[in-house]
Motif scaffolding. Structure first.
Motif: not given
Length: 137
Positions: A36, A85-86, A116, A118-120, A124-125, A127
């Motif tokens: 991210e 989403d995480v 860690g 998060r789904k964007v 999956w990215r 962060a």
């Protein structure tokens, strides 16, 4: 791998293996590809933390002089917990050997990795990254 493996955990494991391979090859664009823009990293050497993708990219310039291209940056143990989403992943990794002529560095060293994610937009990215080694007494 279990026949009942969570597909999201499998996707994250593949992403982290791709990232580790990019590090082995010193391929900076591939290293950054799944991070991210506002990511945060805590690393082994200074700085204590870096904020943002540009600061993260600069840390690789500090790392590569000590890591020979193609040598170990290998995930030895990896556990992933993924929500909708995480997610987070914890790993034990081997790094090295480094470019030193010190025989003690021949096998490299083990370190801990916590990521860690998060789904964007369905992907999956990364962060957050945290690399650490046990403190010496």
């Amino acid at each position: 791998m279990s026949e009942h493996a969570d597909p999201e955990e499998t996707r994250i494991k593949a992403l982290l293996e791709t990232w580790a391979d990019a590090v082995r090859q010193h391929d900076v664009p591939a290293i950054l590809a799944h991070h991210e823009p506002d990511m945060v990293m805590f690393d082994l050497p200074p700085p204590l933390q870096c904020k943002g993708i540009e600061a993260y990219e600069q840390t690789w310039d500090l790392f590569f002089p000590y890591h020979k291209r193609g040598t170990a940056f290998d995930i030895q143990e990896l556990a992933v917990t993924a929500g909708q989403d995480v997610a987070f992943a914890v790993a034990i990794m081997r790094c090295g050997p480094n470019s030193s002529s010190n025989p003690a560095d021949k096998e490299g060293f083990l370190f801990r990795l916590t990521v860690g994610l998060r789904k964007v937009d369905g992907d999956w990215r990364i962060a957050h990254e945290h690399h650490s080694v046990p403190a010496n007494d």
